[in-house]
Scaffold this active site. Sequence first.
Site, PDB file in Angstrom:
ATOM      1  N   LYS A 257       0.817  -1.213   0.000  1.00  0.00           N
ATOM      2  CA  LYS A 257       0.000   0.000   0.000  1.00  0.00           C
ATOM      3  C   LYS A 257       0.854   1.269   0.000  1.00  0.00           C
ATOM      4  CE  LYS A 257      -4.334  -1.835   1.770  1.00  0.00           C
ATOM      5  NZ  LYS A 257      -5.367  -1.815   2.818  1.00  0.00           N
TER       6      LYS A 257
ATOM      7  N   ARG B 166      -3.244 -10.404   5.152  1.00  0.00           N
ATOM      8  CA  ARG B 166      -3.833 -10.393   3.806  1.00  0.00           C
ATOM      9  C   ARG B 166      -2.793  -9.795   2.864  1.00  0.00           C
ATOM     10  NH1 ARG B 166      -6.611  -6.884   0.401  1.00  0.00           N
ATOM     11  NH2 ARG B 166      -8.257  -7.852  -0.875  1.00  0.00           N
TER      12      ARG B 166
END
Length: 276
Positions: A221, A255
């Site tokens: 991210k 995740r």
Amino acid sequence: MTINCKGKLIDLTIPKVMGILNLTPDSFYDGGVHSNDSIILKHVEKMLTDGATFIDVGAYSSRPKAKHISEAEELQRLLPVLNLLTATFPDILISIDTFRSEVAKKSIEAGACMINDISAGNMDHQMLDTVAKLHVPYVMMHMKGTPQDMQQHATYENLINEMLFYFSERIAAAKASGIIDIIVDPGFGFSKTTAQNYELLKHLDSFKMLDKPILVGISRKSMIYKPLNTSASEALNGTTVLNTLGLQQGVAILRVHDVKEAMECIALTQQLNPES
């Protein structure tokens, strides 16, 4: 601490990995990559071989300012792939990344076993009752607003306290609906600035008071690559660093896009607590 997936009890005492399969053309890292059955099967087989316990399948991009698509289009992307995966890998444990109750229902009927909802039931008020009737684990994430406008809502007087209140309320609502297995996702990158993401990471162990397994999705991210002035494609090392910090604070599920490296994080951090 266990969750029930298709009658199989998954022990989260030792953290598990959830591999990401994006079916969207516009996801921030791998949008459009999984464009045909052969590529999808090869990618999923690698994630399973590398040690993923769950495969999280998403057909609606939730990146900031993502394009909104209809429920019909989401299902059109999802269902053929679910049929393909369950036929090829009969024992696969598939999580569905959706905030829509009807998508959740049809996906579970097609062989999925868990629902991963970015809105914690706030974007579809039928979701909690639907999940309860389906008798599947439910991942509830923290987000304010929608993917289209969430970054306009990144204002807090006290980030951690407000998030704990949010989860307390949503957990109570889920329990009232009859959901048994609840997993909490703090929602890194969702309605949070880079500084807020790191404040959240610093205080991640505060969420243990909720007494629910914690899932973290930090993989590649912008909170990683922006401070480093790089890109999502160059963010694997940073992902490993932050996943390790999360594991040290009690995260139960990672995740990730890169399963092998996440499994190595778990294996090495487990060496710090060999009795667990």
